[in-house]
Design a protein around this motif. Structure first.
Motif, mmCIF file in Angstrom:
data_model
loop_
_atom_site.group_PDB
_atom_site.id
_atom_site.type_symbol
_atom_site.label_atom_id
_atom_site.label_comp_id
_atom_site.label_asym_id
_atom_site.label_seq_id
_atom_site.Cartn_x
_atom_site.Cartn_y
_atom_site.Cartn_z
ATOM 1 N N MET A 144 -4.060 2.785 -10.067
ATOM 2 C CA MET A 144 -3.062 2.405 -9.059
ATOM 3 C C MET A 144 -3.440 2.840 -7.648
ATOM 4 O O MET A 144 -3.148 2.129 -6.683
ATOM 5 C CB MET A 144 -1.693 2.982 -9.435
ATOM 6 N N PHE A 145 -4.061 4.007 -7.511
ATOM 7 C CA PHE A 145 -4.294 4.559 -6.181
ATOM 8 C C PHE A 145 -5.773 4.781 -5.852
ATOM 9 O O PHE A 145 -6.105 5.148 -4.732
ATOM 10 C CB PHE A 145 -3.545 5.886 -6.027
ATOM 11 N N ALA A 229 4.642 9.152 -5.046
ATOM 12 C CA ALA A 229 3.603 8.331 -5.662
ATOM 13 C C ALA A 229 3.583 8.528 -7.174
ATOM 14 O O ALA A 229 3.458 7.565 -7.940
ATOM 15 C CB ALA A 229 2.235 8.674 -5.070
ATOM 16 N N SER A 232 6.421 6.712 -8.787
ATOM 17 C CA SER A 232 6.259 5.256 -8.746
ATOM 18 C C SER A 232 5.426 4.722 -9.904
ATOM 19 O O SER A 232 5.481 3.528 -10.200
ATOM 20 C CB SER A 232 5.633 4.837 -7.415
ATOM 21 N N THR A 233 4.657 5.587 -10.570
ATOM 22 C CA THR A 233 3.824 5.137 -11.693
ATOM 23 C C THR A 233 4.578 5.096 -13.010
ATOM 24 O O THR A 233 4.037 4.607 -14.012
ATOM 25 C CB THR A 233 2.612 6.075 -11.872
ATOM 26 N N ASP A 251 8.847 2.844 -3.660
ATOM 27 C CA ASP A 251 7.644 2.591 -4.467
ATOM 28 C C ASP A 251 6.650 1.731 -3.683
ATOM 29 O O ASP A 251 5.447 2.009 -3.665
ATOM 30 C CB ASP A 251 8.004 1.857 -5.760
ATOM 31 N N ALA A 255 2.823 3.260 -2.116
ATOM 32 C CA ALA A 255 1.556 2.848 -2.728
ATOM 33 C C ALA A 255 0.414 2.764 -1.716
ATOM 34 O O ALA A 255 -0.645 3.383 -1.924
ATOM 35 C CB ALA A 255 1.732 1.537 -3.480
#
Length: 315
Positions: A144-145, A229, A232-233, A251, A255
């Motif tokens: 994701m990041f 963060a 948000s996952t 969210d 990101a």
């Protein structure tokens, strides 16, 4: 205090001044080395230790020991450095650290107050929950990041390596997921026994936003910076159950900010500077990985081979 002295005082078998004997269990080019040494592993680790509290037996162990509340930096540092030693350290250190951790966990037993059943930190079920949430969370945050999803071949290898690492714990081999589909099936299977309680909520919120205090300013700041963060996952049902949900708008905003922060710390020197302020033992493991002398032998071993070579006990 120097890192070697600090590690010795804690009884940790990792010695940053000792040359590595081999390339560990996975070696250069492995997805495990790539994912676990990326800065996104810090976010993945915060995610994992938060998730652990959905297991009522682990919550009872944490609540009874009170270790994270008395020494949050030391406990978090010890846990992440263990994961990292298994991922990138040499096999002697990984086996010795695993054996030490199992001995420590032997003392972590008691009664889980909701069910009235006995808990043990070394139980195969609890160890599997710790292991899977750790490896899944670190990969999730990497995707994701960080650089994004692994290639299909890398992902297949990553979960195979996850199963190898599980051999250092008390997990039953047949229970360890070996693919993304099996991880999903595992989470679906354990969901009915996941729950929260007052101690669970206390632990989750403490880890997402660790209170300040003497020597805790870096952890206080970092936990709060990472929490949006990390949250948000997670799926909505976990966020609502843990009472740490946040708006979808947050969210979406967090990101790109998280990805930008990760890019800034992607170089080893920058990553080590951040980790060094937060987790000194983890910093020592990473520093040896990035800057240490090459291993004596350019080889990888299985956990069974490592135990035979180093004379460590079998689990």
């Amino acid at each position: 205090m120097s890192e070697p002295r600090m590690l010795a005082d804690r009884g940790w078998p990792f010695d940053p001044t000792r040359r590595r004997e081999d390339q560990g269990f996975f070696g250069p080019g492995s997805p495990t080395w790539k994912v676990w040494t990326h800065p996104t592993a810090l976010l993945g680790f915060q995610r994992a230790v938060t998730l652990e509290h959905f297991d009522p037996f682990l919550t009872a162990a944490v609540a009874d020991a009170r270790g994270i509340y008395q020494d949050p930096r030391g406990r978090l540092d010890g846990t992440l450095s263990y994961f990292l030693i298994v991922a990138v350290g040499d096999t002697r250190t990984a086996i010795e650290t695993s054996d030490l951790l199992m001995r420590v966990h032997t003392k972590a037993t008691g009664i889980e107050p909701i069910s009235g059943q006995r808990y043990s930190a070394n139980s195969p079920e609890s160890q599997l929950w710790i292991h899977v949430t750790g490896w899944h969370s670190v990969l999730k945050c990497y995707e994701m990041f960080g650089p994004g999803p692994l290639s299909p071949a890398e992902e297949t290898r990553y979960w195979a390596e996850c199963a190898i690492a599980a051999e250092l714990q008390t997990c039953r081999p047949a229970d360890v997921p070996r693919s993304r589909a099996e991880v999903r099936a595992y989470f679906a299977a354990v969901r009915p026994r996941l729950c929260v309680s007052e101690p669970a909520l206390e632990g989750m919120h403490y880890l997402l936003r660790t209170p300040g205090g003497k020597g805790r300013l870096p952890l206080w700041a970092a936990s709060r910076a990472m929490a949006p963060a990390t949250i948000s996952t997670l799926p909505k049902w976990m966020r609502r159950l843990g009472d740490f949900d946040q708006p979808g708008a947050l969210d979406r905003v967090v990101a790109p900010l998280a990805r930008a922060a990760v890019r800034v710390t992607a170089a080893p020197r920058a990553e080590l500077a951040v980790v060094g302020r937060l987790l000194p033992a983890t910093h020592a493991v990473l520093d040896q990985h990035f800057h240490g002398a090459p291993p004596v032998r350019a080889e990888t071993l299985t956990p069974t081979q490592a135990r035979e070579r180093h004379g460590a006990r079998a689990h």
